[in-house]
Design an enzyme around this catalytic site. Sequence first.
Site, mmCIF file in Angstrom:
data_model
loop_
_atom_site.group_PDB
_atom_site.id
_atom_site.type_symbol
_atom_site.label_atom_id
_atom_site.label_comp_id
_atom_site.label_asym_id
_atom_site.label_seq_id
_atom_site.Cartn_x
_atom_site.Cartn_y
_atom_site.Cartn_z
ATOM 1 N N LYS A 100 -13.059 -28.566 -4.084
ATOM 2 C CA LYS A 100 -12.678 -30.016 -4.056
ATOM 3 C C LYS A 100 -12.680 -30.478 -5.314
ATOM 4 O O LYS A 100 -13.435 -29.856 -6.457
ATOM 5 C CB LYS A 100 -13.924 -30.474 -3.275
ATOM 6 C CG LYS A 100 -14.071 -30.148 -1.959
ATOM 7 C CD LYS A 100 -14.372 -31.189 -0.976
ATOM 8 C CE LYS A 100 -14.026 -30.496 0.441
ATOM 9 N NZ LYS A 100 -15.308 -30.562 1.178
ATOM 10 N N CYS A 603 -20.506 -25.922 4.206
ATOM 11 C CA CYS A 603 -19.888 -24.695 3.407
ATOM 12 C C CYS A 603 -19.067 -25.193 2.235
ATOM 13 O O CYS A 603 -18.966 -26.495 1.969
ATOM 14 C CB CYS A 603 -18.674 -24.491 4.439
ATOM 15 S SG CYS A 603 -17.937 -25.746 5.271
ATOM 16 N N HIS A 654 -11.764 -18.152 5.436
ATOM 17 C CA HIS A 654 -10.566 -18.542 4.737
ATOM 18 C C HIS A 654 -9.608 -17.445 4.258
ATOM 19 O O HIS A 654 -8.508 -17.569 4.015
ATOM 20 C CB HIS A 654 -11.000 -19.433 3.597
ATOM 21 C CG HIS A 654 -11.424 -20.951 4.040
ATOM 22 N ND1 HIS A 654 -12.716 -21.005 4.664
ATOM 23 C CD2 HIS A 654 -10.885 -21.793 4.061
ATOM 24 C CE1 HIS A 654 -12.740 -22.275 4.820
ATOM 25 N NE2 HIS A 654 -11.669 -23.035 4.686
#
Length: 719
Positions: A100, A603, A654
Amino acid sequence: MFKSYAYGFPRLGKNREFKKATENFWKGKIKELEFLQEMSRLKDSIAENYRKYVDMFPEGEFTLYDNMLDTAIMLGVYKVNNLADYFNLCRGKEALELTKWFNTNYHYLVPFIRKGFEPSLNLEWLNRYKLTHKSDILYLIGPFTFLKLSKGEAKDNFFEILEKLADLYTEIAASYKHLHIDEPALVLDLSQEEIQSLMRAYRKIAAKGKVRLFTYYDSVELLEELYNLPLEGIGLDFVSNAENLRIIEERGFPQEKTLIAGVVTGRNVWRTNYQKISKILERLAQHTKNIVVSNAAPLYHLPFSIENETSLPPELKSALAFAKERLGEIRNIAGKEAQEEIIFSPKENSSLRLKIKELKEDAFIKSHSLEERQKIQKEELDLPLFPTTTIGSFPQDSEVRKKRHLFRKGEIGIAEYKSFIREKIKSLVRYQEEKGLDVLVHGEFERTDMVEFFAQKLEGIATTDSGWIISYGTRCYRPPIIYSDISRPSDMTIEEISYAQSLTKKPVKGMLTGPVTIIAWSFVREDIPIKEVAFQLSLALQEEIAAYERNDIKIVQIDEPAFREKAPLKKKKWREYFDWAVKSFNLASSQVRPQTQIHTHMCYSEFGEIIEEINKLDFDVITIETARSRGDIIKDFERIEFKKQIGLGVWDIHSPAVPSKEEMQKVVERALEKLPKENFWINPDCGLKTRNWPEVSDSLDNMVSLAKDLRNRYQTIKK
Ligand code: GLN
Ligand code: ZN
């Protein structure tokens, strides 16, 4: 009259042309030439939009995937010769980690700087794919922010590398008329050493060219130091904070510099309050004559234009501004054109307001202590040692997406769609039983997005038709708009969950998104404190949880993946944030019977420094991501004497790789040195939505088999 400037306009395009063209190119449906033509069209249309409304804008902001990666390429961290090389770094075998960007929901690619890295300037990518030659202000991410957000040697050799990067930026500065350099990292808490090295770098760079340094997302504590740099201009955010204005009022602003005043938000959708802004500008004008009116954060956190929306209530729609409308606002403010105030006045739910006002401390506390609950739940659930579970979603395969599409287009009716979802749930329950999982989920097939789904069910939150923004790459989502008091007119998830539960004797988890995450991934009203919005959401969730209990659901998971992300960038603001964040979670789950086991899930964040806050959440079990950090988080849990149960994600969902039993076992063994085996769950580190069925099947087999091995090894004889 002021001059006007804007930056960060979304690249997605009015109808998501960016996404469509890029994905078509990836799939081989269009050729490189056609793809690049479409990208050029997008670049042109961005420039056109700017030009229509503002005096100045930068160029070079456009990226085919991510600007952090482009910066890394420019500085010689990665060598790429063509688009295939480039996209390989974005999403192929060599893909960089995604994280992020500050406290936003945009994910950037994290450059990894290897040992012995020698920076070298490579402007070819910039020239070939990013420039439009429509402005003489070149956009760049600054060397400080770039390094601060990178990994590898960037962490170990920060100061040395920064020096070298500064030389490269100096070279660029010498050959462009003006530079727009983004340095949002300047709003973080920085050490003296970092500040000194930053100053050294910019003394060099700014001496060689005309540099405008942009900061945003919060205030810049070291502003006065920046005054000493030979910068042409400084961009400051006057929307997210009051400190920038205060510092200027106390310390003034250097006459020779331009103040690029960010007065129009890039992070929320409410139309700008012109009166408020003109007051700020008047106050700034007391200290400097050189003001340029601008946005306060890049506009790509907003959808393209409100014009695209057809189903929002008209009185709400007229109070909203997306990226394009922000350009208009900048123009109006700069031109001092008085605008009529458009304020949306939501209806107030007075009984809800009163209820929240009168919440006492005990409203946040469960009737039974953790220890008591653990005993009761052990009896009630009768789970084996090392229980296995998943995080909630299962592959949203093309079958699911197709049906949803047909349903949306009205080609199949609600009955057919619902029965399709039921079939999916039914086969998933059977599948999980066959796999030997202990705690089951319903699979979340009915949800496109874990926030939008609840937004559609709750009153007081609007969803948009085409309010898309990029989360990363070509992945987009539509943040809902929390515009009014929130209530829950009817059950939201009970039908699917209790159907799943009716098919099995094993417990099925109720699956909710927590208040912090709903807020973090939505646009939120600003007329009441955010804490109050959170509590309204908590009370709605509380009702849903009560409905679970009436329907014999024994375990409820409240997902809070944004719990860390939503924390303010400056630590001094943490206390206020965590106070409401923790309380809102506890409020949602405080009224449960001791038999009902509350789970949460988090997460992909750095949890170490917020572990105490996590521990204040009164859940029974947490499932948390660790697969990437290889279980590093265990020392943090150990530090606080963590008594709750924990499922460390042993499988990094992922990645398409199937984790071996041995790999997963390593994480568990390391954890078992520190944490009691009775408290241990075995699960993946996030939902399986983006994986395919063969990967899921093999990985679950390995996971369940690992749990069985562990049981054999650690089982003490049952009395
Ligand atoms: N329950 C959600 C899922 O499994 C959680 C997703 C998330 O953490 N982002 O998809
Ligand atoms: Zn997750």
